[in-house]
Design an enzyme around this catalytic site. Structure first.
Site, PDB file in Angstrom:
ATOM      1  N   HIS A  82       0.516  -1.467   0.015  1.00  0.00           N
ATOM      2  CA  HIS A  82       0.249  -0.006   0.055  1.00  0.00           C
ATOM      3  C   HIS A  82       0.916   0.964   0.425  1.00  0.00           C
ATOM      4  CE1 HIS A  82      -2.014   2.917   1.974  1.00  0.00           C
ATOM      5  NE2 HIS A  82      -3.344   3.219   1.680  1.00  0.00           N
ATOM      6  N   GLU A 134       1.850   2.180  -3.621  1.00  0.00           N
ATOM      7  CA  GLU A 134       0.838   2.310  -4.435  1.00  0.00           C
ATOM      8  C   GLU A 134       1.404   3.849  -4.028  1.00  0.00           C
ATOM      9  OE1 GLU A 134      -3.057   3.721  -3.332  1.00  0.00           O
ATOM     10  OE2 GLU A 134      -2.593   1.886  -2.652  1.00  0.00           O
ATOM     11  N   HIS A 135       1.207   4.739  -3.195  1.00  0.00           N
ATOM     12  CA  HIS A 135       0.809   5.960  -3.234  1.00  0.00           C
ATOM     13  C   HIS A 135       2.196   6.476  -3.455  1.00  0.00           C
ATOM     14  CE1 HIS A 135      -1.987   7.240   0.517  1.00  0.00           C
ATOM     15  NE2 HIS A 135      -2.239   5.584   0.106  1.00  0.00           N
ATOM     16  N   GLU A 174      -4.412   7.949   6.595  1.00  0.00           N
ATOM     17  CA  GLU A 174      -5.626   7.013   6.155  1.00  0.00           C
ATOM     18  C   GLU A 174      -5.333   5.672   7.887  1.00  0.00           C
ATOM     19  OE1 GLU A 174      -5.793   4.735   2.847  1.00  0.00           O
ATOM     20  OE2 GLU A 174      -3.823   5.635   2.870  1.00  0.00           O
TER      21      GLU A 174
END
Length: 424
Positions: free
Chosen positions: A47, A50-51, A127
């Site tokens: 993740h 991906e950022h 997040e």
């Protein structure tokens, strides 16, 4: 309209579906590596990666990446799941080559600058904090952990804050080296696209990549686990999971139709019994999730502390009762809902591109729509009843509770009730 499927010599797969009458195209690059491909010390890195893909390349700054697509009125995004990471764009047909150039650039040439890593680390920690403040998000992560404890499939996609705080550039480049080889990349495009053009673009961008050998995925082992946490919330958040078939099982569509019958809408059994007849909750639903070799049928509901015990018992009783009788009308309704959802989704180029990528990832081919519809139609009431009876009889279940949960029964009591007892 026709589907095209090809491979580059290095193993990268390309699937396209031109759609007549569209002026726009959806195009993306799917990587068959997600949260469950991480080692324990890597949890959250897929993740994070991906950022970071959007935070600058050798040719473009983070702002230039965003401007390249938005200057032509397009849309650029990405997501990470447990088995896939996707990078995708939606643009007008004349900008397909531009979108492909941006997407291939962020995959092949990310800079991973330390300043950007630190900035994005803060964003991801925010997040994580937001997710922890959302009980009906947290309870699903806890259910996944209870069902698949101490293994990659049971870990959260975001990862724990302490891991995210420690990741550095070497962690990002290491995961790319392990998992972003051409044999794990799928280019999928739909809408106003030309297959030969997409193949040329893919060959130019990725053709020189050497095939790799990714680490073996850790097989999942379902465990009848339980996690519950008392907290002063307005509601108890209840999530019960039953072990379900994986992607390649012949019961894949049976499981999905079962979830629809039980909790797929206002006419479903759980909605009618728990909400309409008894007023025990505002929201209740069931869903089926499938992974490579296993799956999970999840029932979720939120209710008051004083009604948690009754609600849990109603859920277990309804799941047990489904093994005794499911009517043809219920099955026909669920089949119709599933087919209409599938067909309505195909009106979107983005949905078609997603479908192409998912099917290539799972089955190594694009399954004809008629074949999928035929498999849905083949699920009869008798077959569904037998499936429901097997789930209840085996009672392979996991449980997660969050909130004022003291009045809710434990997992073993619910498993007994699933088998037809009244242990709750």
């Amino acid at each position: 309209m026709s589907v095209h499927f090809d491979r580059l010599s290095n193993g990268l797969r390309v699937a396209t579906e031109p759609m007549d009458g569209l002026e726009s195209a959806a195009i993306g690059i799917w990587v068959t590596a997600g949260g469950r491909h991480e080692r324990a010390e890597q949890n959250g890195i897929a993740h994070f990666l991906e950022h970071m893909a959007f935070k600058g390349t050798r040719r473009r700054s983070a702002l230039e990446i965003a401007e390249a697509i938005e200057d032509v009125g397009g849309y650029l995004n990405a997501y990470t799941s447990r088995e896939v990471t996707a990078y995708y764009a939606r643009v007008l047909k004349e900008d397909v080559a531009l979108a492909f150039d941006v997407l291939s650039d962020i995959l092949l040439e990310p800079l991973f600058e330390q300043r950007e890593i630190e900035l994005e680390r803060g964003v991801i920690l925010q997040e994580i904090g937001q997710a922890l403040d959302t009980p009906d998000d947290v309870v699903f992560d806890w259910l996944q952990e209870a069902a698949f404890p101490d293994q990659p499939l049971g870990r959260t996609i975001l990862g724990p804050a302490e891991r995210v705080e420690a990741f550095g550039r070497a962690d990002l480049t290491g995961f790319v080296a392990e998992h972003y080889g051409p044999e794990r990349l799928i280019v999928a495009a739909a809408g106003a696209v030309d297959h030969d053009e997409i193949m040329r673009l893919a060959e130019a961008a990725f053709g020189a990549l050497a095939p790799g050998r990714a680490p073996e995925m850790v097989p999942a082992r379902f465990a009848c686990g339980e996690r519950r946490e008392e907290k002063a919330l307005e509601q108890v958040h209840f999530a019960l999971g039953l072990e379900a078939p994986g992607y390649r099982s012949e019961d894949l569509y049976t499981a999905q139709i079962y979830a629809s019958v039980m909790g797929g809408g206002m006419s479903s059994r759980l909605f009618q019994e728990a909400r309409e007849k008894r007023g025990l909750c505002y929201s209740i639903f069931a869903q089926a999730s499938a992974f490579e070799e296993t799956g999970l049928i999840t029932v979720y509901a939120g209710t008051s502390a004083g009604q948690a015990g009754e609600l849990a018992g109603v859920v277990a009783d309804e799941l047990a009762r489904a093994g005794e009788a499911i009517g043809e009308a219920e099955v026909a309704r669920a089949r119709a809902q599933m087919k209409s959802g599938l067909l309505m989704g195909l009106e979107s180029a983005s949905s078609r591109a997603e479908r192409l990528a998912r099917q290539v990832a799972i089955w190594g081919r694009v399954v004809p729509l008629a074949e999928t519809v035929e498999q849905i139609e083949a699920v009869s009431a008798a077959r569904l009843c037998a499936f429901a009876g097997g789930l209840a009889g085996e009672a392979r279940a996991a449980l997660a509770l969050y909130g004022p949960e003291n009045g809710a029964p434990g997992l073993e009591a619910l498993r007994a009730r699933l088998r037809g007892g009244r242990g709750a």
